[in-house]
Scaffold this active site. Structure first.
Site, PDB file in Angstrom:
ATOM      1  N   CYS A 196       1.040  -0.912   0.278  1.00  0.00           N
ATOM      2  CA  CYS A 196      -0.339   0.231  -0.231  1.00  0.00           C
ATOM      3  C   CYS A 196       0.326   0.926  -0.365  1.00  0.00           C
ATOM      4  O   CYS A 196       1.858   1.396   0.264  1.00  0.00           O
ATOM      5  CB  CYS A 196      -0.556  -0.103   1.160  1.00  0.00           C
ATOM      6  SG  CYS A 196      -2.198   1.689   1.750  1.00  0.00           S
TER       7      CYS A 196
ATOM      8  N   CYS B 192       0.330   2.850   3.235  1.00  0.00           N
ATOM      9  CA  CYS B 192       0.376   2.813   4.845  1.00  0.00           C
ATOM     10  C   CYS B 192       1.587   1.545   4.949  1.00  0.00           C
ATOM     11  O   CYS B 192       2.198   1.230   6.068  1.00  0.00           O
ATOM     12  CB  CYS B 192      -0.666   2.258   5.700  1.00  0.00           C
ATOM     13  SG  CYS B 192      -1.109   1.147   4.793  1.00  0.00           S
TER      14      CYS B 192
ATOM     15  N   CYS C 208      -6.787  -2.419   0.896  1.00  0.00           N
ATOM     16  CA  CYS C 208      -5.569  -2.963   2.115  1.00  0.00           C
ATOM     17  C   CYS C 208      -6.288  -3.091   2.823  1.00  0.00           C
ATOM     18  O   CYS C 208      -7.129  -2.368   3.471  1.00  0.00           O
ATOM     19  CB  CYS C 208      -4.482  -1.529   2.182  1.00  0.00           C
ATOM     20  SG  CYS C 208      -4.014  -1.041   3.472  1.00  0.00           S
TER      21      CYS C 208
ATOM     22  N   CYS D 145      -5.638   0.046   5.907  1.00  0.00           N
ATOM     23  CA  CYS D 145      -6.059   1.421   5.625  1.00  0.00           C
ATOM     24  C   CYS D 145      -7.240   1.882   4.793  1.00  0.00           C
ATOM     25  O   CYS D 145      -8.361   2.652   4.546  1.00  0.00           O
ATOM     26  CB  CYS D 145      -5.472   2.854   5.535  1.00  0.00           C
ATOM     27  SG  CYS D 145      -4.668   2.508   3.902  1.00  0.00           S
TER      28      CYS D 145
ATOM     29  N   ASP E 290      22.001  -2.749 -19.198  1.00  0.00           N
ATOM     30  CA  ASP E 290      21.501  -3.425 -18.395  1.00  0.00           C
ATOM     31  C   ASP E 290      20.674  -4.450 -18.554  1.00  0.00           C
ATOM     32  O   ASP E 290      19.924  -4.604 -18.529  1.00  0.00           O
ATOM     33  CB  ASP E 290      21.447  -3.340 -17.139  1.00  0.00           C
ATOM     34  CG  ASP E 290      22.197  -4.202 -16.071  1.00  0.00           C
ATOM     35  OD1 ASP E 290      22.145  -5.289 -16.792  1.00  0.00           O
ATOM     36  OD2 ASP E 290      21.632  -3.893 -14.300  1.00  0.00           O
TER      37      ASP E 290
HETATM   38 ZN   LIG Z   1      -3.490   1.195   3.207  1.00  0.00          ZN
END
Ligand SMILES: [Zn+2]
Length: 468
Positions: free
Chosen positions: A213, A216, A235, A238, A361
């Site tokens: 997230c 958070c 999430c 939150c 690369d």
């Molecule tokens: Zn969150």
């Protein structure tokens, strides 16, 4: 004095554009660079000649296809537009596009400017131009050696957008994109897919990009993945989750060409692959926001032919050969996923370079899901390896579990194409990194013409009773 400088910059720029066209080179950067030295305000001045809207399209993958499709829809409406070509998506290339279209005194008016640009270029571009809309297709890790970490890029774009009046058009399925609304406070429109038959419970997560997230840092829960980190997420900590899209795509069918609905508009396209379905969805969303008519949109998408390296199709020795540009792990994974929808047996030619324009690369090939080749669910007969790093891709393939006996290493492009079309298969694919895109395209056209000529020669022989 300023006006004279502008006119000189335009004239010099136009002359240089003519010269680069005469030499047949793809160089669309140099004229803009010189013009900007002569008249640093040139882009700002020419940008004021757009009467309707400046639309900027950015994000990691899909910029070119999306902007080309929008251009096609605008042309169906007979709108005039300034549109920068693929590969010229920095300030210099965009300036070249404006110079190419304007008149000698820089006063010609156009309805729209349609500008695709690298994410890292957004801050510079927004200093010169005032777009009405910025579209963000997605964020994946791409050429990290050149641009630094993905987080830095996302913050760079976000900072540049703050305190503007721009409207954003965002991918509702990408957790790295959806937070732009709360972090910029700008008005946002969203496009996204409903559940599809092609969704997966698991996703091959490259570098764990988009797994956490953004608010958070808790691990996101995905109900379904469309591909990579694009899907239905939330999430648990939150409550961060997909926003409700304004442009909802549903009833997706890929067999292997694409059809689906966007709200109540039915879309059909000769393209393949879920990533292209997203590009079409983004293009339709932009077109609807601009207020274009449904029948123009559906027609433009239906007739739109893939451009160089974007699933462009050739016919060589009665075999279909499809050219696909691959430049990062997600792009390559999606190109392979598109092959899943094609049941015919395949040969693949992979041209891996580490030149300017490519990722220097090539370790990015180890971040791809080439393991899906091991089970041969894609029905691949032979894998031909070419390019400056042909050995690297051959080793990577061997580690994926693909049968070593079917990996062919070639010295050059011509040999690669010979192997591709003469070895047994029903259809052929060419995957190439950027620096070999135009040379391989040129050679495919040459082979296409050569076999066409051979066939007509045979027909003449038959007609004359000379056929073997
Ligand atoms: Zn969150």
């Amino acid at each position: 004095m300023g006006k004279i400088r502008l006119i000189i910059a335009i004239i010099v720029g136009k002359l240089m554009i003519c010269l680069t066209k005469l030499t047949g080179s793809q160089g669309t950067v140099f004229p803009g660079r010189i013009a900007l030295i002569i008249c640093p305000e040139i882009l700002k001045i020419l940008g004021e000649n757009i009467s309707e809207e400046i639309i900027v399209i950015t994000g990691t993958n899909g910029k070119t296809t999306t902007s080309n499709m929008v251009a096609q829809i605008l042309k169906e409406h007979d709108y005039s537009l300034v549109h920068n070509a693929a590969g010229a998506n920095m300030i210099t290339g965009i300036t070249t596009a404006f110079i190419d279209k304007t008149n000698l005194i820089g006063t010609k008016i156009f309805h729209y400017a349609l500008l695709e640009t690298d994410e890292a270029n957004i801050p510079l571009l927004l200093k010169e131009l005032t777009p009405k809309v910025v579209v963000i297709t997605n964020f994946f890790s791409d050429q990290l050696d050149r641009f630094g970490q993905l987080d830095n890029i996302i913050n760079l774009v976000k900072d540049a957008l703050r305190n503007t009046k721009i409207e954003l058009v965002l991918n509702a399925d990408d957790p790295l994109v959806t937070h732009f609304q709360s972090d910029t406070g700008l008005h946002c429109w969203y496009f996204g897919f409903k559940e599809t038959d092609y969704d997966k419970k698991e996703s091959f997560h490259n570098n764990k990009v988009g797994k956490y997230c953004v608010f958070c840092q808790s691990e996101l829960v995905f109900d379904k993945y469309h591909y990579a980190q694009l899907g239905k997420f939330y999430c648990p900590n939150c409550g961060n989750r997909n926003p409700e899209p304004n442009f909802v795509a549903h009833s997706l069918v890929m067999n292997p060409t694409i059809s689906f609905w966007v709200n109540d508009i039915y879309i059909e396209s000769p393209y393949q692959g879920f990533y292209n379905a997203y590009n079409i969805l983004a293009a339709v969303s932009i077109a609807k926001l601009v207020g274009l008519k449904d029948e123009f949109i559906t027609n433009a998408i239906k007739i739109y032919q893939p451009q160089a390296g974007r699933m462009e199709s050739f016919n060589i020795a009665a075999k279909k050969v499809i050219l696909i540009l691959v430049k990062n792990p997600i792009g390559l994974n999606q190109a392979m996923a598109a092959l899943e929808q094609e049941s015919q047996s395949k040969n693949i030619l992979f041209i891996l370079n580490d030149n300017a324009g490519d990722s220097r690369d090539v370790s990015w090939i180890w971040e791809t899901d080439l393991e899906m080749l091991a089970t041969n669910q894609l029905n691949i007969n032979n894998f031909i390896c070419a390019g400056t790093c042909s050995g690297d891709i051959a080793v990577r393939l061997k580690y994926s579990g693909f049968p070593a006996g079917n990996i062919v290493l070639v010295k050059n492009l011509a040999e690669g194409i010979e192997e591709l079309i003469t070895r047994d298969s029903e259809v052929c694919y060419v995957f190439t990194t950027y620096s070999a895109l135009f040379s391989s395209r040129k050679m495919l056209i040459k082979y296409q013409d050569k076999y066409k000529a051979d066939i007509s020669a045979l027909k003449v022989k038959d007609f004359m009773g000379m056929g073997e």
